[in-house]
Every structure is written in structure tokens, then in C-alpha cells.
Design a protein around this motif. Structure first.
Motif, PDB file in Angstrom:
ATOM      1  N   PHE A  36       0.821  -1.202   0.000  1.00 33.25           N
ATOM      2  CA  PHE A  36       0.000   0.000   0.000  1.00 33.25           C
ATOM      3  C   PHE A  36       0.863   1.264   0.000  1.00 33.25           C
ATOM      4  O   PHE A  36       0.649   2.187  -0.798  1.00 33.25           O
ATOM      5  CB  PHE A  36      -0.926  -0.011   1.226  1.00 33.25           C
ATOM      6  N   GLU A  37       1.858   1.321   0.884  1.00 32.06           N
ATOM      7  CA  GLU A  37       2.693   2.523   0.975  1.00 32.06           C
ATOM      8  C   GLU A  37       3.479   2.759  -0.303  1.00 32.06           C
ATOM      9  O   GLU A  37       3.626   3.898  -0.754  1.00 32.06           O
ATOM     10  CB  GLU A  37       3.670   2.411   2.163  1.00 32.06           C
ATOM     11  N   VAL A  38       3.992   1.667  -0.891  1.00 34.73           N
ATOM     12  CA  VAL A  38       4.785   1.836  -2.115  1.00 34.73           C
ATOM     13  C   VAL A  38       3.879   2.315  -3.254  1.00 34.73           C
ATOM     14  O   VAL A  38       4.254   3.207  -4.024  1.00 34.73           O
ATOM     15  CB  VAL A  38       5.507   0.517  -2.494  1.00 34.73           C
ATOM     16  N   LEU A  39       2.668   1.749  -3.334  1.00 34.66           N
ATOM     17  CA  LEU A  39       1.731   2.186  -4.374  1.00 34.66           C
ATOM     18  C   LEU A  39       1.372   3.658  -4.190  1.00 34.66           C
ATOM     19  O   LEU A  39       1.388   4.443  -5.137  1.00 34.66           O
ATOM     20  CB  LEU A  39       0.457   1.332  -4.333  1.00 34.66           C
ATOM     21  N   ALA A 254      12.819   8.353  -5.446  1.00 35.19           N
ATOM     22  CA  ALA A 254      13.182   7.026  -4.925  1.00 35.19           C
ATOM     23  C   ALA A 254      11.925   6.171  -4.731  1.00 35.19           C
ATOM     24  O   ALA A 254      11.936   4.972  -5.024  1.00 35.19           O
ATOM     25  CB  ALA A 254      13.935   7.170  -3.597  1.00 35.19           C
ATOM     26  N   TRP A 255      10.848   6.789  -4.256  1.00 30.92           N
ATOM     27  CA  TRP A 255       9.592   6.031  -4.094  1.00 30.92           C
ATOM     28  C   TRP A 255       9.060   5.559  -5.443  1.00 30.92           C
ATOM     29  O   TRP A 255       8.583   4.436  -5.574  1.00 30.92           O
ATOM     30  CB  TRP A 255       8.530   6.878  -3.389  1.00 30.92           C
TER      31      TRP A 255
ATOM     32  N   GLY B 125      13.699  -1.547   2.926  1.00 24.51           N
ATOM     33  CA  GLY B 125      14.475  -0.416   3.416  1.00 24.51           C
ATOM     34  C   GLY B 125      13.705   0.888   3.296  1.00 24.51           C
ATOM     35  O   GLY B 125      13.627   1.673   4.253  1.00 24.51           O
ATOM     36  N   MET B 126      13.125   1.133   2.119  1.00 23.04           N
ATOM     37  CA  MET B 126      12.342   2.360   1.904  1.00 23.04           C
ATOM     38  C   MET B 126      11.189   2.438   2.894  1.00 23.04           C
ATOM     39  O   MET B 126      10.977   3.447   3.560  1.00 23.04           O
ATOM     40  CB  MET B 126      11.755   2.374   0.476  1.00 23.04           C
ATOM     41  N   TRP B 127      10.437   1.337   2.972  1.00 26.22           N
ATOM     42  CA  TRP B 127       9.285   1.294   3.867  1.00 26.22           C
ATOM     43  C   TRP B 127       9.746   1.442   5.317  1.00 26.22           C
ATOM     44  O   TRP B 127       9.131   2.156   6.105  1.00 26.22           O
ATOM     45  CB  TRP B 127       8.545  -0.038   3.657  1.00 26.22           C
ATOM     46  N   GLY B 128      10.850   0.797   5.642  1.00 26.47           N
ATOM     47  CA  GLY B 128      11.372   0.858   6.997  1.00 26.47           C
ATOM     48  C   GLY B 128      11.783   2.270   7.386  1.00 26.47           C
ATOM     49  O   GLY B 128      11.444   2.754   8.467  1.00 26.47           O
TER      50      GLY B 128
END
Lengths: 281, 312
Positions: A36-39, A254-255, B125-128
Motif C-alpha cells: 500500500f505505501e509503495v503504491l 526514490a519512491w 528499506g524504503m518502507w522501513g
């Protein structure tokens, strides 16, 4: 064994079921949270320029990762071209030609060990063997490090898939007078095609998200990857560099790049599964 | 494969076998090459610091004094946190997948856990860094600090990044691997053995505890060691959230480092030969540890496979 009343026993059993269900839900919850966060955050970064432009200098609110997309495709493609034929032939030796030989036993051990070695160690090895002697970071070195990670995976899956091919197939082909190499290439490979393909797709999925082995091999670059003899732009190291930067726009890029990588890896994983299931019909 | 009176075939077969053998030898060469290069590049540091390298806390590129203590300890602590969290959870997930859930639920859950394994380290890593660390700083760490403050482990300012966050993310990353192998171990235990347990009136938990677990113990250990090896060498996710500080701290809230995170952060920029050599020696230590763990894990897993293969 401790003696318990049936009430206690049923309760204990219920606790087990609840704990197990909770554990699985926890795993699914985190998967959902990450996706969810990446989307959400990655989706916000996507735009036309994201796919067509070079990375912006700090403070410029535009730009994209076009060079890194090309670089990642090139490095991963090159690694695949290098490792797949070698891996399949090694798997063939392990399964068909030299199953019980000392070479096969040692190589099997080496392959199993290589699969478990941290990928950053492979990066160190390629740095010491290619980057340092040739005097600089390069896309080729990056591709070699990814190929080294793929090789044992392709070889061991090829071996186990070839092992599944029934012996009758080989025997009937040999009985018809075909030489061994022809039996292997034209009969056994065809029978094991889907399984080997699954292994290849999974190994590509695994390396296309790899970052650590590229850090000291391909490095990164703000320019187009015109040649692989120089430091070469790639998505994963770009994510690392931009995420660690203090600039918000870079972090947003980056995201976006994370979304691309995650989508590609998950798509490949699902494809591998479908290919394998289709072959089983 | 040479057959009498069939020399027409033997030439092609010989060539084919030779090429395949050469490709197989590459696996050995790579393995030997990794060992050789790691030792060769560490020589300088080995000569300079000797065994003191392992226990020295120093890490100073300016004075050229290096020690591995904080990296090694950080690797061990973050891995220990991950194992404490991941092994029991994986055990119950595997139990659910293999024994408890109806096939449809088991299939979907297994699929989700598999996808969790497919997500690359850098995404964790990004999410973390951007999602989970702030969550830890705002919610989890203040809570732990308030209620468990009698333990020095939970002292210090809640920064989000640090040893604890790294350990939790590592746990999440190794969980799917351990669960998948444990599930296989559970399903490998012959049905007759389990059915005998159910036959005398055992509940699912009792059969698991007194039949499946003792029978598959080697496999459960092997699965855990597989996860252990992964956790020790995991690089990017840890590098994002551990804080990357060469310091040893009792508090799990404090920033630290691991061998892999030190390499990821510093190697590309190191130019001084002794600096490079010290970093490679860190890599050599990591390589040796993960190799040994890998071998142990394979030993145990093949033991259970042999036991099952041999029947009861």
C-alpha cells in the motif's frame, strides 16, 4: 506427557489455532502495508517525465530515472544472457551426465553454499576480481555480479527439473539410436522446459531487486548508459542514493523507482507461478 | 558414454559432456575465487591488527585504526531480535499452512507469504526508513520506554531508527523463508505417523507437540538456521534503518551497525589500502559465519529428508 482435563486440552488446541491464525494475519498485514505505501507514495511520483528524463540536480523539481531504467534492464539482461546457458549446462551435468562424479558432488556443494552467501559478498568478490584490476566501476562488473548470484539458482533448479523427467523418455530415445547430447537437448530439455523457465524467471526476479552487489560494481551515474565500461545508472542504487539524500524531491523519485522495482519483481514472481502451473496441466 | 561400435556418437557426446563439465566447474571456481579474493584483500588488515581486530571497538579512518567489535555485535544483536520474533511466528504460520487451515485458506495465505519473500530488500528499506521507523518512534518506542523502562534495553530517546527497528524488519524478511521450509518439514512427516497420534485421541496441538515436532526436529532446526543465515547477511534493509554508527550500546533504541551495513555504506568510498582491507576482512568474517550456518542448515535438512525417504 502431562495429564490434562479435556477442557484444558480443547482450550490449548484453540489457543494454538488462534495464535497460528494471528501469525498468518500479521504476515498478510505487513505485506498489505508495504504494498500500500509503495503504491501510494510511488504512484504520486510517476509522470511522463519520470520515464523519459535524466535525474534532476538537487533543487530542480522535475526529472526522472529514464537512464536508470535503461541501465537496470541492460545489466539484468546481460546477467541473464551470461548465467542462463552456463547454469542450464551445469544443471545438465549435475543431473544427466556426471551425477555421481566428484566434480558434481563438489559443484553441488558450491552451488548450495553460493545460494546462501550474502549478495554483498559477491559484490566484494567482483570488486576484487574485476573493478580493481580494470581500474574502475562498470556496468559489466555489475552484470557479472548479478550473473554470479543467478548462476547457482539456475543450475540447481535445472538439475531438479531435469531429475523429474521420467527415465523412459531417455531410454526410448537412446533405443532409437540418438546420441546422448541429442537426447538431452531435444528430448529431456523439451520435457523439462517449463520447470527450467520457471527457475530462470524466479532468478531474474531475485536479481532485479538486488542492490548490494551493484554498490561497488556498477555504482551509479547521472548520465545515460551509453557504454557499460563506465559506472552505469541503475534503479536500485538510485533508490538508495536518493532515499538517503536530504532532498524531498529526490526521496519522492526514490519512491517512484521503488514502485517500478516492486511491480516488476512481483509480476515476474506471479508469471513464474503461472508458467509452472500451466505446465502441470 | 562410450559405446562399442558407435564411435560416430562418442565424439559429439564427449564434447557435450566436456562443455557441461566446464560450466559446472565455474561454480567451484567462483566459490574458490570468493575465498581467495577475500583472504588476499584482508591480508593487510590481518597482519596489522591480528586477532585484536575482532575485539577492538575502534573505527577511525583518520588515524587508520579499525576494529570489528561493533559491527559483529550489531550483526548478532539485530539477528537475535529477528530470530526471537520470526522463529515462533513462522512455526505457527507453517502449522496453519500444513495442518490447521482448510486448503483454500492455506493456499491464499501461502501465496501471500511467498510474495512477502519476493519483495526486494531495498523496498523493505524504503518502507522501513520512511514508514515504519516514524511509526516506531511515535508509537512503539515511547510505549516500550514507559512500561519496560526497568530494562536498560529500552532506554534512550525514541528515534525510530536503530537496532530494534532493524531487528523487527529483519524478522519480517526471514519469516517467509522459515515458514516455507517448516511447512515442507511438517508435510514431510508421514501421514501414518500423525494419524496414529490422532487415532489415540490427540488434538492437533498434541499431535504437533508430541509427534510432528520430535519427528521433524532436525528440519525445524534446519529451517531456522536458513533464516539465521539470511538475517546475518541481509544488507540494504538494515542499512536504511540501523543508523550506521560504529558504537556499542546496551539500548536497542540506539543507532548501531552491522557488518553488511558497514560494507554497504563505506566500501565504495574507501580508498586507503588499510581501510579497504579492514572492510574486506569484515566481509571475510561474514562469509565464514554464513557459510558455516549454511552447511549446518543443509546437514539438518538433508537428515530429515533422508529419514523421510527411508520410510518410518
Amino acid at each position: 506427557m502431562i495429564h490434562r482435563s479435556s477442557k484444558q486440552r480443547n482450550f490449548l488446541n484453540l489457543v494454538t489455532q488462534v495464535v497460528a491464525a494471528f501469525g498468518a494475519l500479521l504476515g498478510i498485514f505487513f505485506l498489505g502495508w508495504i504494498v500500500f505505501e509503495v503504491l501510494k507514495r510511488g504512484g504520486a511520483a510517476l509522470s511522463w517525465s519520470f520515464f523519459t528524463q535524466l535525474p534532476p540536480p538537487p533543487g530542480v523539481e522535475s526529472g526522472g530515472v529514464a537512464n536508470a531504467i535503461v541501465g537496470t534492464l541492460g545489466i539484468t539482461g546481460l546477467a541473464t544472457v551470461m548465467s542462463v546457458p552456463l547454469g542450464i549446462l551445469a544443471g545438465t551435468y549435475l543431473s544427466e551426465l556426471g551425477r555421481e562424479t566428484a566434480l558434481a558432488t563438489c559443484a553441488r556443494f558450491a552451488a548450495n553454499s553460493l545460494v546462501g552467501i550474502p549478495s554483498i559478498i559477491v559484490g566484494l568478490f567482483v570488486y576484487a576480481s574485476l573493478v580493481a584490476p580494470m581500474g574502475g566501476f562498470s556496468g559489466y562488473a555489475g552484470a557479472v555480479s548479478l550473473a554470479i548470484i543467478m548462476l547457482p539458482v539456475v543450475a540447481t533448479t535445472a538439475e531438479s527439473m531435469l531429475n523429474l523427467v521420467p527415465n523412459e523418455l531417455r531410454e526410448s530415445a537412446i533405443a532409437l539410436g540418438a546420441p546422448r547430447w541429442k537426447v538431452t537437448l531435444q528430448i529431456v530439455f523439451r520435457a523439462a522446459k517449463a520447470g527450467i523457465l520457471t527457475g530462470i524467471i524466479l532468478s531474474v526476479a531475485r536479481v532485479s531487486g538486488e542492490t548490494a552487489p551493484l554498490l561497488f560494481t556498477a555504482l551509479n551515474s547521472p548520465y545515460w548508459p551509453n557504454t557499460f565500461t563506465m559506472p552505469t545508472a541503475n534503479l536500485t542504487v538510485t533508490i538508495f542514493n536518493f532515499a538517503m539524500s536530504p532532498y524531498e524531491h529526490w526521496q519522492q523519485i526514490a519512491w517512484g523507482a521503488s514502485l517500478l522495482i516492486m511491480a516488476a519483481v512481483l509480476a515476474l514472481t506471479v508469471t513464474a507461478r503461472v508458467v509452472f502451473r500451466e505446465s502441470r496441466r | 558414454m562410450k559405446q562399442a561400435g558407435n564411435t560416430r556418437h562418442s565424439k559429439g557426446d564427449f564434447l557435450f559432456k566436456l562443455i557441461a563439465a566446464a560450466c559446472t566447474a565455474i561454480l567451484l571456481l567462483v566459490m574458490a575465487g570468493i575465498m581467495f579474493q577475500l583472504v588476499r584483500y584482508s591480508t593487510l588488515s590481518l597482519q596489522q591488527f591480528g586477532f585484536g581486530f575482532l575485539t577492538s571497538e575502534a573505527w577511525n579512518p583518520v588515524t587508520g585504526d579499525y576494529g570489528a567489535a561493533s559491527s559483529i555485535l550489531g550483526t548478532l544483536v539485530s539477528t537475535a531480535i529477528a530470530m526471537l520474533l520470526a522463529v515462533p511466528t513462522s512455526f505457527f504460520i507453517a502449522l496453519l499452512l500444513a495442518e490447521l487451515a482448510p486448503p483454500a485458506v492455506s493456499k491464499v495465505t501461502g501465496y501471500a507469504i511467498e510474495l512477502l519473500a519476493a519483495i526486494p530488500s531495498i523496498i523493505y528499506g524504503m518502507w522501513g526508513l520512511f514508514v515504519f521507523a516514524p511509526f516506531m518512534a511515535d508509537r512503539v518506542q515511547p510505549f516500550l520506554g514507559k512500561h519496560l523502562s526497568f530494562l536498560p534495553l529500552f532506554h534512550g530517546p525514541p528515534m525510530g531508527i536503530g537496532m530494534l527497528t532493524a531487528g523487527i524488519i529483519l524478522a519480517l524478511m526471514i519469516l517467509p523463508f522459515i515458514s516455507a521450509v517448516m511447512r515442507d518439514v511438517f508435510t514431510m512427516v508421514p501421514a501414518v505417523v500423525k494419524e496414529a497420534g490422532y487415532g489415540v485421541g490427540g488434538s492437533t496441538w498434541e499431535v504437533t507437540r508430541y509427534v510432528t515436532m520430535p519427528y521433524g526436529f532436525a528440519g525445524i532446526l534446519g529451517a531456522s538456521f536458513l533464516g539465521l543465515g539470511r538475517a546475518l547477511g541481509e544488507t540494504m534493509a538494515v542499512t536504511f534503518v540501523i543508523g550506521n554508527k560504529h558504537a556499542i550500546s546496551v539500548s536497542l533504541f540506539a543507532a548501531g551497525n552491522t557488518i553488511a551495513s558497514t560494507l554497504a555504506n563505506e566500501f565504495a568510498e574507501a580508498s586507503e589500502p588499510l581501510y579497504v582491507s579492514s572492510l574486506v576482512e569484515l566481509g571475510l568474517i561474514l562469509f565464514a559465519i554464513t557459510l558455516i550456518i549454511q552447511i549446518i542448515s543443509h546437514f539438518w535438512l538433508s537428515k530429515i529428508r533422508d529419514a523421510v525417504g527411508a520410510g518410518l
